[in-house]
Design a protein around this motif. Structure first.
Motif, PDB file in Angstrom:
ATOM      1  N   GLY A  17       0.742  -1.252  -0.108  1.00 50.17           N
ATOM      2  CA  GLY A  17       0.013   0.083   0.068  1.00 50.17           C
ATOM      3  C   GLY A  17       0.738   1.196   0.011  1.00 50.17           C
ATOM      4  N   ARG A  18       2.171   1.163   0.105  1.00 47.32           N
ATOM      5  CA  ARG A  18       3.034   2.265   0.068  1.00 47.32           C
ATOM      6  C   ARG A  18       3.792   2.384  -1.402  1.00 47.32           C
ATOM      7  N   THR A  19       4.072   3.752  -1.524  1.00 47.97           N
ATOM      8  CA  THR A  19       5.000   4.072  -2.804  1.00 47.97           C
ATOM      9  C   THR A  19       6.275   4.574  -2.439  1.00 47.97           C
ATOM     10  N   VAL A  20       7.284   4.089  -3.259  1.00 50.84           N
ATOM     11  CA  VAL A  20       8.409   4.312  -2.989  1.00 50.84           C
ATOM     12  C   VAL A  20       9.260   4.974  -4.287  1.00 50.84           C
ATOM     13  N   LEU A  21      10.086   5.999  -3.988  1.00 55.36           N
ATOM     14  CA  LEU A  21      10.695   6.544  -5.290  1.00 55.36           C
ATOM     15  C   LEU A  21      12.110   6.203  -4.921  1.00 55.36           C
ATOM     16  N   VAL A  22      12.851   5.559  -6.051  1.00 57.98           N
ATOM     17  CA  VAL A  22      14.085   5.453  -6.090  1.00 57.98           C
ATOM     18  C   VAL A  22      14.844   6.013  -7.236  1.00 57.98           C
ATOM     19  N   THR A  23      15.657   6.957  -6.886  1.00 59.75           N
ATOM     20  CA  THR A  23      16.840   7.699  -7.918  1.00 59.75           C
ATOM     21  C   THR A  23      17.823   6.652  -8.451  1.00 59.75           C
ATOM     22  N   GLY A  24      18.161   6.771  -9.714  1.00 58.64           N
ATOM     23  CA  GLY A  24      19.199   5.784  -9.971  1.00 58.64           C
ATOM     24  C   GLY A  24      18.876   4.367 -10.083  1.00 58.64           C
ATOM     25  N   GLY A  25      17.264   4.175 -10.369  1.00 61.62           N
ATOM     26  CA  GLY A  25      16.735   3.036  -9.899  1.00 61.62           C
ATOM     27  C   GLY A  25      16.693   2.075 -10.890  1.00 61.62           C
ATOM     28  N   ALA A  26      17.438   2.158 -12.098  1.00 62.27           N
ATOM     29  CA  ALA A  26      17.213   1.475 -13.419  1.00 62.27           C
ATOM     30  C   ALA A  26      18.476   0.336 -13.349  1.00 62.27           C
ATOM     31  N   GLN A  27      19.214   0.686 -12.545  1.00 61.28           N
ATOM     32  CA  GLN A  27      20.651  -0.350 -12.678  1.00 61.28           C
ATOM     33  C   GLN A  27      21.373  -0.200 -11.369  1.00 61.28           C
ATOM     34  N   GLY A  28      22.065  -1.582 -11.063  1.00 58.82           N
ATOM     35  CA  GLY A  28      22.724  -1.554  -9.845  1.00 58.82           C
ATOM     36  C   GLY A  28      22.089  -1.714  -8.566  1.00 58.82           C
ATOM     37  N   ILE A  29      22.642  -1.175  -7.823  1.00 59.26           N
ATOM     38  CA  ILE A  29      21.951  -1.107  -6.245  1.00 59.26           C
ATOM     39  C   ILE A  29      20.591  -0.554  -6.161  1.00 59.26           C
ATOM     40  N   GLY A  30      20.538   0.508  -7.214  1.00 62.27           N
ATOM     41  CA  GLY A  30      19.105   1.112  -7.231  1.00 62.27           C
ATOM     42  C   GLY A  30      18.179   0.291  -7.909  1.00 62.27           C
ATOM     43  N   ARG A  31      18.408  -0.484  -8.791  1.00 63.23           N
ATOM     44  CA  ARG A  31      17.420  -1.493  -9.368  1.00 63.23           C
ATOM     45  C   ARG A  31      17.306  -2.470  -8.399  1.00 63.23           C
ATOM     46  N   GLY A  32      18.378  -3.032  -7.597  1.00 60.03           N
ATOM     47  CA  GLY A  32      18.094  -3.985  -6.602  1.00 60.03           C
ATOM     48  C   GLY A  32      16.877  -3.654  -5.424  1.00 60.03           C
ATOM     49  N   ILE A  33      17.309  -2.300  -4.814  1.00 59.44           N
ATOM     50  CA  ILE A  33      16.335  -1.533  -4.081  1.00 59.44           C
ATOM     51  C   ILE A  33      14.727  -1.426  -4.673  1.00 59.44           C
ATOM     52  N   ALA A  34      14.824  -1.049  -5.831  1.00 62.13           N
ATOM     53  CA  ALA A  34      13.480  -0.819  -6.415  1.00 62.13           C
ATOM     54  C   ALA A  34      12.581  -2.469  -6.613  1.00 62.13           C
ATOM     55  N   GLN A  35      13.496  -3.391  -6.819  1.00 62.67           N
ATOM     56  CA  GLN A  35      12.992  -4.729  -7.351  1.00 62.67           C
ATOM     57  C   GLN A  35      12.513  -5.117  -5.784  1.00 62.67           C
ATOM     58  N   ALA A  36      13.324  -4.821  -4.929  1.00 63.96           N
ATOM     59  CA  ALA A  36      12.945  -5.591  -3.371  1.00 63.96           C
ATOM     60  C   ALA A  36      11.501  -4.860  -2.920  1.00 63.96           C
ATOM     61  N   ALA A  37      11.591  -3.629  -3.139  1.00 61.45           N
ATOM     62  CA  ALA A  37      10.434  -2.733  -2.516  1.00 61.45           C
ATOM     63  C   ALA A  37       9.149  -3.399  -3.203  1.00 61.45           C
ATOM     64  N   LEU A  38       9.318  -3.678  -4.556  1.00 60.49           N
ATOM     65  CA  LEU A  38       8.173  -4.011  -5.284  1.00 60.49           C
ATOM     66  C   LEU A  38       7.792  -5.498  -4.544  1.00 60.49           C
ATOM     67  N   GLY A  39       8.772  -6.368  -4.290  1.00 62.47           N
ATOM     68  CA  GLY A  39       8.551  -7.811  -3.778  1.00 62.47           C
ATOM     69  C   GLY A  39       7.861  -7.619  -2.327  1.00 62.47           C
ATOM     70  N   ALA A  40       8.137  -6.414  -1.619  1.00 59.46           N
ATOM     71  CA  ALA A  40       7.751  -6.043  -0.547  1.00 59.46           C
ATOM     72  C   ALA A  40       6.205  -5.513  -0.186  1.00 59.46           C
ATOM     73  N   GLY A  41       5.676  -5.411  -1.807  1.00 56.28           N
ATOM     74  CA  GLY A  41       4.448  -4.929  -1.729  1.00 56.28           C
ATOM     75  C   GLY A  41       4.130  -3.454  -2.287  1.00 56.28           C
ATOM     76  N   ALA A  42       5.387  -2.679  -2.336  1.00 55.70           N
ATOM     77  CA  ALA A  42       5.180  -1.251  -2.661  1.00 55.70           C
ATOM     78  C   ALA A  42       4.832  -0.998  -4.025  1.00 55.70           C
ATOM     79  N   SER A  43       4.293   0.138  -4.524  1.00 55.05           N
ATOM     80  CA  SER A  43       4.391   0.685  -5.707  1.00 55.05           C
ATOM     81  C   SER A  43       5.667   1.399  -6.007  1.00 55.05           C
TER      82      SER A  43
END
Length: 267
Positions: A17-43
């Protein structure tokens, strides 16, 4: 005798139910964080300069409207303002911000030959970008009284190799910015910092640049944890810091380096 209160099992989707913004989120650590946030239920809304990498993320994740990509130069205020507004239009709210964007290569050559423009490019990409994204997202983060900002610094804020002054200065500045904003933005918004060490990101690039990391046994052996880090190692901590489970944690730095900065080195 009163029963002993139990400890609740961890929520498998703590960002539902939450939304997370990730800068530099398309590759590397940023992508890993964005992908994990999706897996944790976030948009998730990712901002990145690389349009091909952003499009690849959306294709790979295939989660429909839960993930959006926006071209973003964090060093310029107008695009940052637009990124935050676009994320709000797409997702309706902002609960978390991960300031991850920056220049990956820490080496800039000898200080005597370092041009002012290049020095400023490092400060803009890492430090000014974090300032601008935090500035423009802060009101939305505070709106629900439980916002969270996670800044991605580096163990290079504490130790250095030669010819990395601009990178080290920018990352060191992030540590101070973190605790200063935690005091200013609390209690509605918590602010914390993760300082990764050696993280192998080769397999987390866009498809045309993706490859298996070339790591030697001695690369792993120098880490007390026994291996070089991965984006998942950083992402797991980021999800915790973004979640309600970390409600009493703010103004802190968390080092994720397999223990390297605690290991004495002798030549």
């Amino acid at each position: 005798m009163a029963p002993v209160p139990g400890i609740e099992a961890p929520d498998p989707q703590p960002l539902r139910g939450r939304t997370v913004l990730v800068t530099g989120g398309a590759q590397g650590i940023g992508r890993g964080i964005a992908q994990a946030a999706l897996g944790a239920g976030a948009s998730v809304a990712i901002g990145d300069l690389d349009g091909d990498a952003g499009a690849a993320c959306l294709r790979d994740w295939n989660v429909g409207e839960r993930a959006t990509f926006h071209r973003l130069d964090v060093g310029r205020e107008a695009p940052v303002r637009g990124f935050v507004r676009a994320a709000l239009r797409a997702h309706g709210r902002i609960d978390g911000l991960v300031n991850n964007a920056g220049i990956a290569d820490p080496a800039t050559g000898p200080l005597q030959r370092l041009e002012l423009a290049k020095w400023r490019s490092y400060l803009d990409a890492h430090l000014s970008g974090t300032f601008l994204c935090s500035k423009h997202a802060l009101a939305a983060l505070a709106a629900h009284g439980a916002g969270s900002i996670v800044n991605i610094a580096s163990t290079r804020a504490h130790q250095s190799e030669p010819d990395t002054e601009a990178y080290a200065a920018a990352k060191g500045g992030l540590l101070a910015f973190t605790h200063a904003l935690a005091i200013s933005a609390g209690p509605a918004v918590r602010v914390n910092c993760i300082s990764p060490g050696w993280i192998a990101t080769d397999a987390w690039r866009k498809p045309t640049a993706r490859r298996t990391p070339k790591l030697r046994p001695r690369d792993h052996a120098q880490h007390p944890a026994g291996r070089v880090g991965t984006p998942e190692d950083v992402a797991a901590l980021a999800v915790y810091l973004l979640s309600p489970a970390a409600a009493f944690v703010t103004g802190q730095e968390f080092v994720v380096d397999g223990g390297m900065t605690r290991k004495m080195q002798y030549v």
